[in-house]
Design a protein around this motif. Structure first.
Motif, PDB file in Angstrom:
ATOM      1  N   ASN A 137     -12.406  -1.995   8.696  1.00 25.10           N
ATOM      2  CA  ASN A 137     -12.312  -1.015   7.604  1.00 25.10           C
ATOM      3  C   ASN A 137     -13.531  -0.110   7.567  1.00 25.10           C
ATOM      4  N   THR A 184     -13.373   2.560  10.245  1.00 25.99           N
ATOM      5  CA  THR A 184     -12.423   3.610   9.872  1.00 25.99           C
ATOM      6  C   THR A 184     -13.010   4.530   8.814  1.00 25.99           C
ATOM      7  N   TYR A 206      -8.567  11.411   0.934  1.00 19.35           N
ATOM      8  CA  TYR A 206      -8.631  10.494   2.071  1.00 19.35           C
ATOM      9  C   TYR A 206      -7.372   9.638   2.151  1.00 19.35           C
ATOM     10  N   VAL A 207      -6.994   9.049   1.018  1.00 18.42           N
ATOM     11  CA  VAL A 207      -5.834   8.158   0.991  1.00 18.42           C
ATOM     12  C   VAL A 207      -4.554   8.916   1.331  1.00 18.42           C
ATOM     13  N   ARG A 211      -4.138   9.558   5.086  1.00 18.00           N
ATOM     14  CA  ARG A 211      -4.052   8.423   6.017  1.00 18.00           C
ATOM     15  C   ARG A 211      -2.595   8.104   6.315  1.00 18.00           C
ATOM     16  N   ASP A 212      -2.239   8.080   7.597  1.00 10.87           N
ATOM     17  CA  ASP A 212      -0.870   7.788   8.014  1.00 10.87           C
ATOM     18  C   ASP A 212      -0.726   6.296   8.314  1.00 10.87           C
ATOM     19  N   VAL A 213      -0.948   5.490   7.287  1.00 11.01           N
ATOM     20  CA  VAL A 213      -0.808   4.035   7.388  1.00 11.01           C
ATOM     21  C   VAL A 213      -0.068   3.549   6.145  1.00 11.01           C
ATOM     22  N   LYS A 221      -4.042   1.276   3.037  1.00 10.60           N
ATOM     23  CA  LYS A 221      -4.882   2.228   2.303  1.00 10.60           C
ATOM     24  C   LYS A 221      -5.639   1.523   1.185  1.00 10.60           C
ATOM     25  N   GLU A 274      -8.500  -0.610   2.515  1.00  5.46           N
ATOM     26  CA  GLU A 274      -9.631   0.199   2.975  1.00  5.46           C
ATOM     27  C   GLU A 274     -10.508   0.656   1.809  1.00  5.46           C
TER      28      GLU A 274
END
Length: 225
Positions: free
Chosen positions: A73, A76, A97-98, A101-103, A108, A111
């Motif tokens: 984390n 990243t 940022y969140v 993020r493509d997760v 998210k 992190e």
């Protein structure tokens, strides 16, 4: 309520902190003034998030149960925030940022939880009067359904799966598989079982295990069969 101690020294931003007693306020003021005069004082206007990440990695992460998870984390987060000053870090930056993020939403959340923990620990250790903006950002993100807690896994055995599993096990392996299925606890937790971890409460047999993530005791009621 409390005693507000205020420090004003040329060349440094005005610094203040509330203390429970006058004695604590005086000790804090003397220490901070001394640090300022000899050049070792840190304030949020001079701290970069890279400083926070390095300190957290070296001092806190080694004590974590899953250090590799936290290190991943941090790597990243560092790609985006390492050159950001602590005083410039705000809820808007967290939200952007969140959303970028493509997760998964749960990734998210993990992190930014690591980021929040790193900031809180760093500021507490260095006595910085800085409040992390992440709790506010999490509220905004949850309202937009961009962020959510991990969903529990409700995996259940399919028809005949239990019998097929048990037919390939015997002895201790069969017993541990049965306990895992009946309690839903991790194998590492179940390996702690001893005579002093079993007890009867209200006519029911209970098992006490130490949760592997929180180090807190968990009481599990065992089935009659």
């Amino acid at each position: 309520g409390g005693i507000l101690a205020v420090i004003r020294i040329k060349g440094f931003p005005h610094t203040s902190k509330v203390h429970r007693t006058m004695g604590q306020a005086k000790k804090w003021a003397q220490r901070v003034e001394s640090e300022m005069r000899v050049g070792v004082y840190e304030d949020s206007s001079r701290v970069f998030l890279s400083d926070v990440f390095d300190w957290y990695r070296d001092n806190i992460v080694p004590e974590k149960k899953s250090p590799r998870f936290h290190l991943m984390n941090l790597r990243t987060l560092s790609k985006v925030f390492k050159n950001t000053k602590l005083e410039d870090f705000n809820a808007a930056k967290v939200v952007l940022y969140v959303k970028g993020r493509d997760v998964s939403p749960s990734t998210k959340l993990k992190e930014i939880n690591t980021l929040n923990t790193a900031i809180d620990n760093y500021c507490a250790f260095h006595d910085l009067p800085y409040a992390s903006p992440i709790p506010k950002a999490k509220i905004l993100l949850r309202h937009s359904q961009t962020l959510r807690a991990p969903r529990p896994n409700f995996r259940r055995l399919a028809d005949g799966e239990y019998d097929r599993l048990m037919s390939h096990l015997d002895g201790e392996f069969k017993m541990m598989a049965e306990l895992t299925l009946q309690t839903g606890r991790r194998l590492k937790e179940l390996l702690q079982i001893g005579g002093d971890t079993l007890y009867v409460l209200d006519g029911k047999l209970h098992l006490e295990v130490l949760d592997n993530k929180t180090d807190q005791p968990i009481n599990v009621e065992l089935p009659d069969s």
